[in-house]
Scaffold this active site. Structure first.
Site, PDB file in Angstrom:
ATOM      1  N   ARG A  46      -0.700  -2.290  11.059  1.00 50.76           N
ATOM      2  CA  ARG A  46      -0.451  -1.712   9.582  1.00 50.76           C
ATOM      3  C   ARG A  46      -1.982  -1.311   9.055  1.00 50.76           C
ATOM      4  NH1 ARG A  46       1.987  -7.205  10.254  1.00 50.76           N
ATOM      5  NH2 ARG A  46       0.381  -8.115   9.103  1.00 50.76           N
ATOM      6  N   LYS A 136       0.073  -3.374 -10.068  1.00 52.92           N
ATOM      7  CA  LYS A 136       1.942  -2.606  -9.841  1.00 52.92           C
ATOM      8  C   LYS A 136       2.423  -4.213  -9.888  1.00 52.92           C
ATOM      9  CE  LYS A 136       5.038  -1.823  -7.165  1.00 52.92           C
ATOM     10  NZ  LYS A 136       5.599  -1.349  -5.507  1.00 52.92           N
ATOM     11  N   GLU A 177       6.586  -0.886 -14.046  1.00 55.46           N
ATOM     12  CA  GLU A 177       8.052  -0.748 -13.342  1.00 55.46           C
ATOM     13  C   GLU A 177       8.714  -1.964 -13.228  1.00 55.46           C
ATOM     14  OE1 GLU A 177       7.001  -0.163  -8.930  1.00 55.46           O
ATOM     15  OE2 GLU A 177       8.770   0.269  -8.732  1.00 55.46           O
ATOM     16  N   LYS A 219       6.346   2.878 -15.102  1.00 55.88           N
ATOM     17  CA  LYS A 219       6.653   3.733 -13.638  1.00 55.88           C
ATOM     18  C   LYS A 219       8.576   3.462 -13.633  1.00 55.88           C
ATOM     19  CE  LYS A 219       6.244   2.919  -8.549  1.00 55.88           C
ATOM     20  NZ  LYS A 219       5.582   3.207  -7.682  1.00 55.88           N
TER      21      LYS A 219
END
Ligand code: 13P
Length: 339
Positions: A46, A136, A177, A219
């Site tokens: 990752r 976010k 979002e 978003k």
């Protein structure tokens, strides 16, 4: 960060010509992505994958900020530079996903509520210390027979607003979002109606929670036909419906709107963004905050092979550049072939 500084960061995130790279896949999600190239999801894989993405040449010319996952914000490049420092040095703001995922909403079969508010104030303080400038939180609204319910929309809108208020208190710009999923069989009109209702409730709650609209980024999903709908709306129709919906429900005080791609193909996500910017004059900057539509070609070209690192970077660089052009309305599909 005071109101002026929050506004400055939010404005920089959505500046013309640039957009946001969503690289905040949680561990279960990145495992799914790696499964598609038969790569085991180890911490080192990752890290290597994210380092490949972030060190793409000139990425900062098209990417204003990168959303990271908790693990990634704590990782570093092979030379020991933390990812957050590397990004900041290359003109990209580091951001952090802070929600704990969408879970089943008790009493409302088929609907979800996003978790992660408990302890969020302390986590935000830690993330700010690690260099995060924005955060976010994703709410998920599904469309099917009888859903979404008004209660599900309201519960998710309230959670988004509580998150956004906590972010601003802690000097972090919130990306708000609310994602209306494109998975259903619904048509464009239904997507527009549901997206409008969701945005209306989200902004009502943001006001109630005293969130500074100048210091946030929205978003949203685009207004598109459900994936299983037999009639698929064309690019111009999507642009028209999305712009109409945003104009009705998003206050002009919001500096910018950065769309999610939500499962659209990379080329279509670019074409849709371009169509909106080419044909309309709007109160907010319209840009991208794509995950899959920026990363999918890079992941495929790299395939987990060290010798394909520059092929992966070239694929990301191309999508970033074309989406950058789409923020000016200067993209055309022929550019895909020329590349
Ligand atoms: P997609 O663009 O792949 O939808 O991802 C964006 C994102 O951050 C979803 O939360």
């Amino acid at each position: 960060m005071n109101a002026h500084e929050l506004h400055a960061v939010a404005t920089a995130m959505v500046e013309k010509g640039r957009g946001i790279l969503a690289a905040d896949e949680s561990s279960p999600t990145i495992k799914k992505r790696f499964d598609s190239i038969s790569l085991e999801s180890t911490e080192e894989h990752r890290r290597t994958y994210r380092e490949m993405l972030f060190t793409t040449e000139n990425l900062g010319s098209y990417i204003s900020g990168v959303i990271l996952y908790d693990e990634t914000l704590r990782q570093s490049c092979a030379d020991g530079t933390s990812f957050a420092s590397y990004l900041a040095e290359h003109g990209m703001l580091p951001g952090i996903k802070v929600d704990a995922g969408a879970k089943a909403l008790a009493g409302f079969p088929g609907e979800k509520i996003t978790e992660g508010l408990d302890g969020l104030r302390d986590r935000l303080a830690e993330y700010a210390g690690l260099g995060a400038k924005f955060a976010k939180w994703r709410a998920v609204i599904d469309i099917a027979d009888g859903i979404p319910t008004d209660y599900c929309i309201r519960a998710n809108a309230q959670a988004l607003a509580r998150y956004a208020a906590l972010c601003q208190e802690g000097g972090i710009v919130p990306i708000v979002e609310p994602e209306v999923l494109m998975d259903g069989a619904h048509d464009l009109a239904r997507c527009e109606a549901v997206t409008g209702e969701v945005l209306s409730q989200v902004f009502r709650e943001l006001h109630r929670h005293r969130v500074l609209l100048e210091g946030m980024v929205l978003k949203p999903n685009m207004v598109i036909s459900g994936k299983k709908c037999p009639t698929q709306a064309g690019v111009e129709e999507v642009a028209e419906a999305t712009v109409r919906c945003l104009k009705r429900y998003v206050p002009g005080a919001v500096p910018g709107i950065a769309f999610l791609s939500g499962g659209q193909s990379d080329e279509l996500a670019t074409a849709h963004l371009n169509a909106m910017n080419a044909a309309y004059t709007l109160p907010w900057n319209l840009t991208f905050s794509y995950g899959r539509a920026l990363q999918a070609p890079a992941l495929k070209a790299w395939g987990g092979r060290a010798e394909k690192l520059s092929a992966g970077q070239a694929a990301l660089g191309l999508r970033a550049r074309l989406n950058g052009l789409a923020t000016h309305g200067e993209y055309s599909p022929e550019m895909e072939k020329a590349a």
